[in-house]
Design a protein around this motif. Structure first.
Motif, mmCIF file in Angstrom:
data_model
loop_
_atom_site.group_PDB
_atom_site.id
_atom_site.type_symbol
_atom_site.label_atom_id
_atom_site.label_comp_id
_atom_site.label_asym_id
_atom_site.label_seq_id
_atom_site.Cartn_x
_atom_site.Cartn_y
_atom_site.Cartn_z
ATOM 1 N N GLY A 87 0.836 -1.196 0.000
ATOM 2 C CA GLY A 87 0.000 0.000 0.000
ATOM 3 C C GLY A 87 0.869 1.243 0.000
ATOM 4 N N GLU A 88 0.276 2.344 0.333
ATOM 5 C CA GLU A 88 0.970 3.630 0.339
ATOM 6 C C GLU A 88 0.815 4.271 1.717
ATOM 7 O OE1 GLU A 88 3.456 6.250 -1.222
ATOM 8 O OE2 GLU A 88 2.673 4.595 -2.385
ATOM 9 N N GLU A 123 -0.610 0.935 4.909
ATOM 10 C CA GLU A 123 -1.081 2.319 4.831
ATOM 11 C C GLU A 123 -1.082 3.025 6.178
ATOM 12 O OE1 GLU A 123 -4.703 2.803 2.617
ATOM 13 O OE2 GLU A 123 -4.070 1.266 1.196
#
Length: 164
Positions: A87-88, A123
């Motif tokens: 994810g980010e 995240e």
């Protein structure tokens, strides 16, 4: 040159990093002056491992790697073995994770321990597995301050798990 260019995040991180490297060089010099070659070589190996781990941080992910490398540059008691970014991770989470890194590094420094860590970043959470050749006492305040980070340490064959 801008007046406050010397106060950038990177400049401040580099100053802290330079201070730590100079301390290591002073140790090496002192051991050499005392004729303690094995101890001097131990500091050289320790410093080389830390500097190599900075490359692991830097190349971990285009979006967060360089930023985390600057943080890790001020954490000489944490050696990154591997990192997985899924994810980010958001900026707020990364700021909290950086604060956690500094706190764990400080705890390791106080205990005279170096931790080899593997990190999985998502995240808004992280899972960190650490390994040490010596016992490492985890500060239970971390549970309250960093509930989004699961931290698991194996020291000398004993496992201690801390989960937020």
């Amino acid at each position: 040159m801008m007046e406050n260019e010397h106060d950038t995040y990177e400049a401040n991180a580099f100053r802290r990093h330079r201070h730590d490297v100079l301390n290591e060089l002073q140790l090496i010099r002192g051991y050499l002056q005392l004729g303690q070659m094995e101890r001097a070589l131990g500091v050289v190996d320790r410093t080389a491992g830390w500097l190599q781990s900075l490359t692991n941080w830097q190349t971990s992910s285009d979006s967060v790697g360089e930023w985390l490398m600057w943080e890790a540059a001020t954490c000489p008691n944490l050696l990154l073995q591997k990192i997985n970014v899924t994810g980010e991770p958001g900026a707020e989470f990364l700021t909290r994770f950086a604060a956690w890194l500094r706190r764990v590094n400080d705890g390791a420094a106080q205990q005279g321990v170096r931790l080899e860590i593997s990190v999985t970043l998502a995240e808004a959470s992280a899972c960190v597995r650490g390994r040490s050749g010596q016992p490492f006492v985890v500060d239970t305040d971390w549970l309250k301050a960093f509930p989004m980070i699961a931290f698991d340490v194996v020291d000398s064959g004993n496992a201690t798990e801390v989960r937020g």
